[in-house]
Design a protein around this motif. Structure first.
Motif: not given
Ligand SMILES: Nc1ncnc2c1ncn2[C@@H]1O[C@H](COP(=O)(O)OP(=O)(O)O)[C@@H](O)[C@H]1O
Ligand SMILES: [Mg+2]
Lengths: 282, 350
Positions: B197, B174, B192, B170, B194
């Motif tokens: 992120e 990214r 997202t 991930r 997250d």
């Protein structure tokens, strides 16, 4: 389930083998009977080993049929059955995959109602509506034709339902991605949905082919010309001899021949068939 | 290349679900904007409205200068990467990439050129003849990106594209997405849940909560000046400590006067703003009990309870604490590290 229990193993095998014998033995007897003289079967002691009349029985039936029974040669009836089973199978799949597509992917008024109406027809197989259906087919002048033999059998709620269930498991994103990729509904149907459904289609094809093949009552009603007789109804006619013993060896030869095409279809499609019933690969 | 303008965008699902409740936002040409918020806050719905996969209940959506409210997704010149990738399972990677181009009537050579070009950028040229089933999660992700890339669209949309990957992959993807976006300068909207992120990826963040925008800004603006208690709690890990003003007792200075704006009743303090040694600048000195110490490699977390009030708080530091668990310690917070909030409105007060 992987278990190591010898007694359980033994029992499951016993049950399976018993089942196989129960199913296979009559088939074996039919085949043996077809290889003997006409009277060998009714003499009291059933022979269990092949006789020497095999070639004669089969060639008689294939080439000329049985005059007294009033049936055409078996190859003709096999041909009719094949045409009928194929039209029924393809027709059912074609109609039901399209209606399932409409029901799952389009939001039209009375969508749910449409689905339930289709579903309710499960309760109305041909046998239930046979007289009105006959009336309609007769009025349309479709007696003694392949259309008359097959059209009334083609609509299928079962297949529509199965396709609907399958389509609902296909992720929506697949449709959305293809929309992004510039595919309209029918293009999505052709390029994505049908290829993804191949295993289901083949499983249904096997089931529907056999359904079409074993039809008895309906062909009996709508065909009066020998040229349209199907094999299953033909077998019945062979037995209808009023004044003497049926020619069991010839009947059994016909039975054996009649069993072959479904067996071949199952064998040929077995891999896809099992995959279609057990696997959901998306 | 194009900007995206959302004016009063609303989405109401049948059964009175107000998924998106009036969004005004402009995404500049070439910008990477991240929509971030908890699950169910309407991020996907908003993105799908931009994509054309959801109808717009109310409001105006422009791509460039064109109002696209009623255009089909394919007519908006956008590409989307789905969370579950949505690769066509029966097609090879090559055909997955080529399908959209074929439908748009591109010439065979042009398709070939574009597919190979995209495949090279994403390093999937070795798998072009494979079916998706025979690819790893990371490779599938790249194919999904490739499918967006070949079309060279005006806008990229991403709906949680990395959430099906393991943690290591991930992070790697990214970085690659960010590099790729920098290089292509394609306007992008990225969804997202997250926050890490979102912080690392976005030129700007849009924090959504319950279908409304809480705050828009660069990652640093949002981190250093969260506009609401929701944003303060959502961005940053461990989450910001929210301490009712009345529980804060400065032991050096009994009559605490912080010059806080009027309706402030809660102070937000980032876990790394609580120090174990006094800073130079004006600060609070607070007594607390060390409840639990958690070492996480490069950093460690101290779970404390403020003296008298039992109010829990977390400290992020990079050393060992001087005390053992269960003992009292003194912690220090610089005045400028305090975020004043009004808990009744949830808004920042300064
Ligand atoms: N097709 C739909 N019909 C009704 N409600 C929906 C539909 N899609 C999403 N919702 C609701 O809208 C809200 C926002 O959903 P979504 O945009 O998917 O959230 P997120 O992507 O931020 O997790 C949720 O409360 C969800 O239950
Ligand atoms: Mg979502």
């Amino acid at each position: 389930m992987v278990e190591n229990r010898p007694f359980l193993d033994f029992m499951t095998h016993l049950v399976l083998i018993t089942g196989v014998i129960v199913v296979a033995f009559p088939v074996y007897v039919a085949f043996i009977a077809s290889t003997h003289e006409p009277d060998a079967f009714v003499r009291g002691v059933m022979p269990l080993l092949p006789g020497d009349n095999l070639i004669e029985s089969y060639s008689t039936m294939l080439k000329s049929g049985l005059d007294i029974g009033g049936t055409p040669p078996v190859w003709l009836m096999l041909g009719n059955s094949l045409v009928m089973a194929l039209i029924v199978a393809f027709g059912k799949i074609f109609i039901s995959i399209l209606s399932a597509f409409a029901i799952v992917y389009f939001r039209f008024p009375f969508r749910i109602l449409a689905f339930w109406i289709i579903f309710i027809t499960l309760m109305l197989p041909v046998e239930v509506r046979i007289i009105p259906t006959y009336e309609v087919v007769a009025n349309l002048g479709m007696l003694n034709s392949y259309a008359g033999l097959t059209l009334p059998l083609i609509a299928s709620a079962t297949a529509t339902f199965l396709f609907r269930q399958f389509f609902m498991t296909v992720p929506d994103e697949l449709m959305e991605a293809s929309r992004m990729d510039g595919a309209g509904p029918m293009k999505f149907f052709r390029d994505i949905l049908i290829p993804v459904s191949v295993t289901n289609i083949s499983a249904l094809f096997v089931i529907m082919f056999i359904y079409g093949w074993v039809q008895y009552l309906w062909p009996l009603l709508v065909t009066t010309e020998e040229g349209f007789y199907t094999i299953v109804m033909g077998i019945k006619r062979l037995m209808a001899t009023a004044d003497r013993e049926p020619a069991w060896n010839l009947i059994m030869a016909t039975v054996t021949l009649a069993m072959l095409p479904p067996v071949l279809v199952v064998l040929f499609m077995q891999r896809l068939f099992v995959k279609g019933l057990t696997e959901t690969e998306k | 290349m194009a900007s995206i303008t959302l004016e009063g965008l609303k989405k109401t699902y049948s059964g009175d679900v107000h998924a998106v409740q009036g969004i005004d936002l402009t995404i500049q040409d070439g910008e990477l904007v991240v929509l971030v918020g908890p699950s169910g806050c309407g991020k996907s719905t908003l993105l799908r409205m931009v994509a054309g996969l959801e109808t717009i209940t109310q409001g105006t959506l422009k791509i460039g200068h064109q109002v696209v409210n009623t255009l089909e997704p394919a007519e908006r010149d956008i590409a989307m990467v789905f969370q579950n990738y949505a690769l066509y399972p029966h097609m090879t990677v090559y055909n997955n990439l080529a399908y959209g181009l074929k439908n748009r009537g591109f010439k065979k050579e042009e398709i070939k050129k574009r597919v190979h070009n995209a495949a090279k950028i994403l390093e999937i040229d070795d798998f072009l003849e494979r079916k998706p089933r025979r690819l790893s999660g990371g490779q599938r992700q790249r194919v999904a990106m490739g499918r967006a890339l070949v079309r060279d669209p005006k806008v990229f949309l991403f709906d949680e594209p990395l959430s099906n990957l393991d943690a290591k992959l991930r992070v790697q993807m990214r970085v690659e997405i960010k590099k790729l976006q920098r290089r292509l300068k394609t306007t992008s909207l990225y969804v997202t849940h997250d926050q890490l992120e979102a912080m690392t990826l976005g030129d700007r963040l849009v924090v959504l909560n319950a279908g409304k925008i809480e705050q828009v800004g660069t990652p640093m603006e949002i981190y250093s000046r969260p506009a609401t208690m929701f944003v303060a709690g959502f961005i940053g890990s461990p989450a910001m400590n929210m301490v009712p003003l009345k529980y804060i007792q400065d032991i050096d200075n009994k009559n605490l006067s912080l010059n806080l704006p009027a309706p402030t009743d809660t102070l937000g303090i980032r876990p790394d703003a609580i120090c174990l040694s006094p800073p130079e600048s004006p600060h609070l000195t607070i007594e607390a009990t060390l409840e639990l110490f958690e070492a996480a490699g490069s950093e460690s977390h101290l779970y404390i309870r403020l003296a008298n009030s039992e109010q829990p708080a977390v400290i992020r530091t990079n050393g060992q604490p001087p005390q053992h668990e269960g003992e009292m310690l003194r912690v220090y917070v610089a005045h400028e590290a305090l975020h004043p909030f009004d808990s009744r409105t949830g808004k920042r007060t300064d």
